[in-house]
Enzyme design. Sequence first.
Site, PDB file in Angstrom:
ATOM      1  N   GLU A 252     -69.764 -12.886 -23.149  1.00  0.00           N
ATOM      2  CA  GLU A 252     -70.660 -12.931 -24.307  1.00  0.00           C
ATOM      3  C   GLU A 252     -70.220 -11.893 -25.313  1.00  0.00           C
ATOM      4  OE1 GLU A 252     -74.795 -12.395 -23.396  1.00  0.00           O
ATOM      5  OE2 GLU A 252     -74.738 -13.792 -21.722  1.00  0.00           O
ATOM      6  N   LYS A 254     -70.471  -8.715 -27.353  1.00  0.00           N
ATOM      7  CA  LYS A 254     -71.252  -7.489 -27.157  1.00  0.00           C
ATOM      8  C   LYS A 254     -71.636  -6.959 -28.524  1.00  0.00           C
ATOM      9  CE  LYS A 254     -71.306  -3.126 -24.651  1.00  0.00           C
ATOM     10  NZ  LYS A 254     -72.032  -2.329 -25.623  1.00  0.00           N
ATOM     11  N   GLU A 304     -80.528  -8.186 -28.121  1.00  0.00           N
ATOM     12  CA  GLU A 304     -80.014  -7.065 -28.899  1.00  0.00           C
ATOM     13  C   GLU A 304     -80.451  -7.296 -30.351  1.00  0.00           C
ATOM     14  OE1 GLU A 304     -78.147  -4.790 -27.147  1.00  0.00           O
ATOM     15  OE2 GLU A 304     -77.093  -3.668 -28.689  1.00  0.00           O
ATOM     16  N   PHE A 344     -80.355 -12.582 -24.878  1.00  0.00           N
ATOM     17  CA  PHE A 344     -79.347 -12.843 -23.842  1.00  0.00           C
ATOM     18  C   PHE A 344     -79.898 -12.957 -22.421  1.00  0.00           C
ATOM     19  CE2 PHE A 344     -78.692  -8.217 -24.765  1.00  0.00           C
ATOM     20  CZ  PHE A 344     -79.112  -7.700 -23.548  1.00  0.00           C
TER      21      PHE A 344
HETATM   22  P1  AMP Z   1     -73.748   0.196 -22.358  1.00  0.00           P
HETATM   23  O1  AMP Z   1     -74.994   0.579 -23.088  1.00  0.00           O
HETATM   24  O2  AMP Z   1     -72.529   0.863 -22.873  1.00  0.00           O
HETATM   25  O3  AMP Z   1     -73.941   0.247 -20.844  1.00  0.00           O
HETATM   26  O4  AMP Z   1     -73.468  -1.342 -22.649  1.00  0.00           O
HETATM   27  C1  AMP Z   1     -74.383  -2.295 -22.334  1.00  0.00           C
HETATM   28  C2  AMP Z   1     -75.232  -2.519 -23.547  1.00  0.00           C
HETATM   29  O5  AMP Z   1     -74.634  -3.483 -24.377  1.00  0.00           O
HETATM   30  C3  AMP Z   1     -76.576  -3.102 -23.238  1.00  0.00           C
HETATM   31  O6  AMP Z   1     -77.501  -2.105 -22.891  1.00  0.00           O
HETATM   32  C4  AMP Z   1     -76.950  -3.808 -24.523  1.00  0.00           C
HETATM   33  O7  AMP Z   1     -77.651  -2.931 -25.379  1.00  0.00           O
HETATM   34  C5  AMP Z   1     -75.620  -4.093 -25.174  1.00  0.00           C
HETATM   35  N1  AMP Z   1     -75.293  -5.494 -25.328  1.00  0.00           N
HETATM   36  C6  AMP Z   1     -74.795  -6.028 -26.449  1.00  0.00           C
HETATM   37  N2  AMP Z   1     -74.562  -7.336 -26.303  1.00  0.00           N
HETATM   38  C7  AMP Z   1     -74.924  -7.663 -25.042  1.00  0.00           C
HETATM   39  C8  AMP Z   1     -74.908  -8.862 -24.296  1.00  0.00           C
HETATM   40  N3  AMP Z   1     -74.457 -10.001 -24.802  1.00  0.00           N
HETATM   41  N4  AMP Z   1     -75.347  -8.811 -23.015  1.00  0.00           N
HETATM   42  C9  AMP Z   1     -75.787  -7.651 -22.482  1.00  0.00           C
HETATM   43  N5  AMP Z   1     -75.817  -6.488 -23.143  1.00  0.00           N
HETATM   44  C10 AMP Z   1     -75.386  -6.473 -24.415  1.00  0.00           C
END
Ligand code: AMP
Length: 562
Positions: A252, A254, A304, A344
């Site tokens: 997906e 990000k 998001e 999502f």
């Molecule tokens: P991190 O915060 O670095 O652990 O990365 C994961 C974060 O990416 C999640 O907490 C979401 O805020 C963000 N995110 C963005 N797009 C997606 C997606 N398609 N699926 C899940 N998380 C996403």
Amino acid sequence: METEFRALAELCEKLEATSKRTLMVSLVAEFLKHLRDDEVEPAISMILGRAFPRWDQRTLEVSWATMSGSIKRLTNVDWKDFTKAFSKTGDIGAATKIMFESSRIQRQATLFEKPVTILEARRSLEAIAETSGYGSRERKECLIETLLGEVTPLEAKYIVKIMIGEMRTGFHEGLMELAVSKAFNVPHDVVQRASMLTGDIGEVAAIAKTRGREGISKLQFQVFRPIKPMLAQTAEDINEALKEHGGLTAFEHKLDGARVQIHKAMNKVRIYSRRLTDVTASFPEIVRLTREEVKASEAILEGEIIAVGKDGTPLPFQHFMRRFRRVHDIEEMVKRIPVELFLFDLIYIDGKSLIVDPYVERRKKLKEIAGNIPLTRQIITSSPREAERFLGEAINKGHEGLVAKKLDSPYTLGVRGKRWFKIKLSLEPLDLVIVAAEYGYGRRHNWLSDYYLAARDSESGEFLVVGKTFKGLTDEEIKDMTRRLEEAAIKEEHRRVVVPPKIVVEVAYNEVQKSPKYKCGMALRFARIMRIREDKSPEEADTIQKVRKIYEKQFEKKAIYR
Ligand code: AMP
């Protein structure tokens, strides 16, 4: 009879004194067994360093200035002694205890007072949290001083720790789940599951005590009780994600915005941030959208929210943050910084939890009920080339990268595992120079562990700070760095030392932000030291001109907000 707060403080003191986890669990379990039913949740919250249960949106809103003012007035001890005590212990609670001990007035007074109970302490915390508006600082001070004025130095230590939310006894939520299981004779996995679903171990314990295993087995999600989100691990690249997911996976886009958990029950909608705080007031248009589009009476959805420019392309994260923190003039901000929601995941719908359902099934259901709300773009593929193309598309559209999601994976609350991988194109690291450093806190209070990083201005030769970090070095490296910096120090200001620009470090980061914090007007986001570049001289470090170029390049992909 109500349990005295002193017993809780003594327990915490014992926890602080040991690192043996089994001993900690037994001590807490024994303590919990002897509590009254209505004391269980408040005691558990306090032992974990919280004033209230995790889902509770109330906050104390007590600044350090307010708190320290109260401590000063109560103890009448010279403030220099507090700073000294703090430098020695590295802990505000412990320093408070020392202050209370050296204040004679305090000790005499407490001899005649009735001991404060756990429930009384909770009521005081509630009163502090509920004080707001004009003159609230004075009223909060008064409440804090009444509470602290009635307690012993040891109790004061833990009340202050609870108020600032830093217990530092090493007794965390995972251990609390074991203690609850032991105290009330309920299997650990049953406690764990209930704690995940309800979002608070304190409440689970209270039910375990009164209704036993059967009672907590029945616990389910509750709308408007935010739950811990599933997290992603970092994968080095697409191939790693594909391999770990058995050759076929879902990718997906990000998005670089803010994760939100949206709870809906009939016409009522609330939005929670990743840290489970209620941010509904910041996003009235998302509330309207959810109400109009989501086809379910009750639902917990995830997505998001990103800020978008006039042409619909995503804006850099920092613009978005202006919107997120906003509590005033919301409708004006709604117009100035439009946001868009991409869903999502679907965790709960109409009385049914979906967390054990496979990802593909949840996504299918999500699509069915999302109405006109877009889902994050997704492909399912086994082809690394196709995935690379998809990653390129995400980056070109101004997104951060991809998230790979294992097709048959359940939703694991609060867990960072291999079922979700994030894949990002990272920015090229910079070689920067350390120009100052600060002593850390807690375990690191004797070490210079927080570093100011500077880039050279190729025109003036000056070194300009572009960021600060305490991340990346090992304990050994920090100790060694402390020695080097202390020897080189040219100036000491409070807990900070200034050093000549000599040591070069390689620094990774996620983004260059515009920031008024430093003279150069920019700041690195999530800076972390990769290694010390003993082989490089400060003259060879990267320049501020290069940092500026990287900053500007980010905008080529993301629209500029005006
Ligand atoms: P991190 O915060 O670095 O652990 O990365 C994961 C974060 O990416 C999640 O907490 C979401 O805020 C963000 N995110 C963005 N797009 C997606 C997606 N398609 N699926 C899940 N998380 C996403």
